[in-house]
Write an enzyme that holds these catalytic residues in place. Structure first.
Site, PDB file in Angstrom:
ATOM      1  NE  ARG A 178      -2.830   0.352   3.360  1.00  0.00           N
ATOM      2  CZ  ARG A 178      -2.045   0.386   4.442  1.00  0.00           C
ATOM      3  NH1 ARG A 178      -1.229   1.406   4.651  1.00  0.00           N
ATOM      4  NH2 ARG A 178      -2.085  -0.594   5.314  1.00  0.00           N
ATOM      5  CE1 TYR A 235     -16.733  12.271 -15.184  1.00  0.00           C
ATOM      6  CE2 TYR A 235     -16.198  12.119 -12.862  1.00  0.00           C
ATOM      7  CZ  TYR A 235     -16.564  11.522 -14.045  1.00  0.00           C
ATOM      8  OH  TYR A 235     -16.767  10.166 -14.081  1.00  0.00           O
ATOM      9  CG  ASP A 271     -10.174  17.268 -13.807  1.00  0.00           C
ATOM     10  OD1 ASP A 271      -9.436  16.725 -14.654  1.00  0.00           O
ATOM     11  OD2 ASP A 271     -11.204  16.729 -13.345  1.00  0.00           O
ATOM     12  CE  LYS A 295     -12.672   9.267 -17.656  1.00  0.00           C
ATOM     13  NZ  LYS A 295     -12.990  10.470 -16.909  1.00  0.00           N
TER      14      LYS A 295
HETATM   15  C1  LIG Z   1     -13.506  10.757 -15.617  1.00  0.00           C
HETATM   16  C2  LIG Z   1     -13.171  12.049 -15.028  1.00  0.00           C
HETATM   17  C3  LIG Z   1     -12.895  12.164 -13.668  1.00  0.00           C
HETATM   18  C4  LIG Z   1     -12.989  10.987 -12.715  1.00  0.00           C
HETATM   19  O1  LIG Z   1     -12.032  10.012 -12.990  1.00  0.00           O
HETATM   20  P1  LIG Z   1     -12.247   8.434 -12.708  1.00  0.00           P
HETATM   21  O2  LIG Z   1     -10.963   7.849 -13.149  1.00  0.00           O
HETATM   22  O3  LIG Z   1     -13.436   8.014 -13.526  1.00  0.00           O
HETATM   23  O4  LIG Z   1     -12.514   8.298 -11.257  1.00  0.00           O
HETATM   24  C5  LIG Z   1     -12.555  13.417 -13.175  1.00  0.00           C
HETATM   25  N1  LIG Z   1     -12.497  14.497 -13.986  1.00  0.00           N
HETATM   26  C6  LIG Z   1     -12.755  14.418 -15.301  1.00  0.00           C
HETATM   27  C7  LIG Z   1     -12.659  15.647 -16.140  1.00  0.00           C
HETATM   28  C8  LIG Z   1     -13.106  13.201 -15.866  1.00  0.00           C
HETATM   29  O5  LIG Z   1     -13.388  13.137 -17.171  1.00  0.00           O
END
Ligand SMILES: *Cc1c(COP(=O)(O)O)cnc(C)c1O
Length: 379
Positions: A46, A98, A170, A195
């Site tokens: 961990r 998001y 983000d 992504k």
């Molecule tokens: C998908 C996404 C998240 C969350 O990420 P996960 O890996 O699905 O937990 C946060 N911000 C944006 C802009 C996203 O597209």
């Protein structure tokens, strides 16, 4: 090292015990110690894992940060950032974000006494009015999801940021190939590596990148104390995905530019949201803070109903109807009922997220095949 070299080499070394050129998957929960406390830097899975270490060093290099800390998902990464706060602290966030981030903030963290205001970061006055003595964190996403507005990162830092007010970006939609918020003065970068960074729709993983060893230390403490770590196999797959990030992004951005242009000429469509258009309100800003305009497009219909959008969603064959984005394959989605259903309708409508809004994540397939698929679905 330039970006295209870093994706392949930063943090990556042949395995010293075998010479394996590719980072091994260290599928182990613990590490043998010579005597109590005498070990090779790894004690328990961990706390640290060598596959994860390689991924973290690579991601730190891609964002020009000192440290990257990875998590089991993008939202676990956001959760760790929010744990930097304490009850009574206040966050000012963009109102175009998001849906899952909004849900985590409002439905979980408000319970623990952290307060949130959601404002339009295109409106300086609204941001200034929202900031209070308790405000500790500014949360922005750019390009925004799903409206693809552009928020000025440097201006946000210069106007509102200070040592007591962290600016977090983000950067999921742009990826580190198109935009590096730390270079513009941001304190914290978040990625849903699920992504573009992994890019193959086969891993859920998150990362936080910082350029400040004190914040990094707190985040590492949270990572170990809360334990939302990614598994070694997912770290391996993400390291592999990253190696082609620039090549995938170049092609996806080219395809998106082509598709956006075609969509503009279709009668049934009311608005096409794509920062690459000169007519897009954030175009000049996108040109200055991003290297390309990204591969996300949203559009809505003159027949502004969910039914009209659904008729299109039902007909595409290459564009798969699915949540998520940033994979090699093209996806189509309906934010008001899918990714953004957690945001109340009144909030959605304030930002132009209408019931007919359709979001595209343009992949790296042949652009004419992609357009033919969309055209038959719309027409
Ligand atoms: C998908 C996404 C998240 C969350 O990420 P996960 O890996 O699905 O937990 C946060 N911000 C944006 C802009 C996203 O597209």
């Amino acid at each position: 090292m330039k970006f295209e070299t870093k994706v392949i080499h930063a943090g990556v070394h042949p395995d010293p015990s075998t010479g394996a050129i590719m980072t091994p998957i260290f599928q182990t929960s613990t590490y043998v110690q010579k005597s109590p406390g005498s070990h090779q830097g790894y004690e328990y899975g961990r706390t640290k894992n060598p596959t994860r270490t390689v991924l973290e060093e690579n991601l730190a290099a891609l964002e020009n940060g000192s440290d990257a800390i990875t998590f089991g998902s993008g939202l676990a990464a956001l959760d760790a950032i929010l744990k930097l706060l304490k009850p009574g602290d206040h966050v000012v966030s963009t109102n175009d974000l998001y849906g899952g981030s909004y849900r985590l903030m409002v439905q979980l963290y408000e319970r623990y006494g952290i307060e949130f205001s959601f404002v339009d970061f295109g409106d300086d006055k609204a941001v200034i009015q929202a900031i209070t003595a308790q405000t500790k964190l500014l949360w922005i996403e750019t390009p925004t999801n799903p409206m693809l507005s552009i928020i000025d990162i440097k201006k946000t830092v210069d106007t509102f940021g200070n040592k007591d007010l962290l600016v977090c970006v983000d950067n999921t939609f742009a990826s580190p190939y198109l935009q590096n918020p730390l270079d513009l003065g941001a304190n914290i970068v978040l990625h849903s590596a699920t992504k573009y960074i992994n890019g193959h729709s086969d891993v859920v993983l998150g990362a936080v990148v910082v350029n400040d060893s004190a914040i990094a230390k707190q985040l590492r403490f949270i990572q170990n104390a809360s334990g939302a770590v990614p598994g070694p196999q997912d770290c391996f797959l993400t390291i592999r995905g990253i190696k082609t990030l620039h090549v995938r992004m170049d092609r996806a951005c080219q395809n998106a530019a082509y598709i956006a242009l075609q969509l503009k000429n279709i009668d049934e469509i009311a608005n096409v949201y794509y920062p690459g258009f000169e007519s897009h309100i954030g175009h000049q800003l996108a040109k200055s803070q991003m290297r390309q305009f990204g591969a996300m497009i949203s559009f809505d219909l003159k027949d502004n109903t969910a039914a009209a959008a659904n008729a299109i969603l039902a007909k595409t064959k290459l564009f798969a109807l699915a949540e998520s984005l940033g994979g090699v394959e093209s996806l189509i989605g309906h934010p008001s009922t899918m990714t953004h259903a957690a945001i109340p309708k009144t909030e959605r409508e304030k930002i132009g997220l209408t019931d007919s809004l359709i979001r595209l994540s343009v992949g790296i397939e042949n652009q004419e095949d992609l357009w033919a698929d969309l055209k038959q679905a719309i027409g």
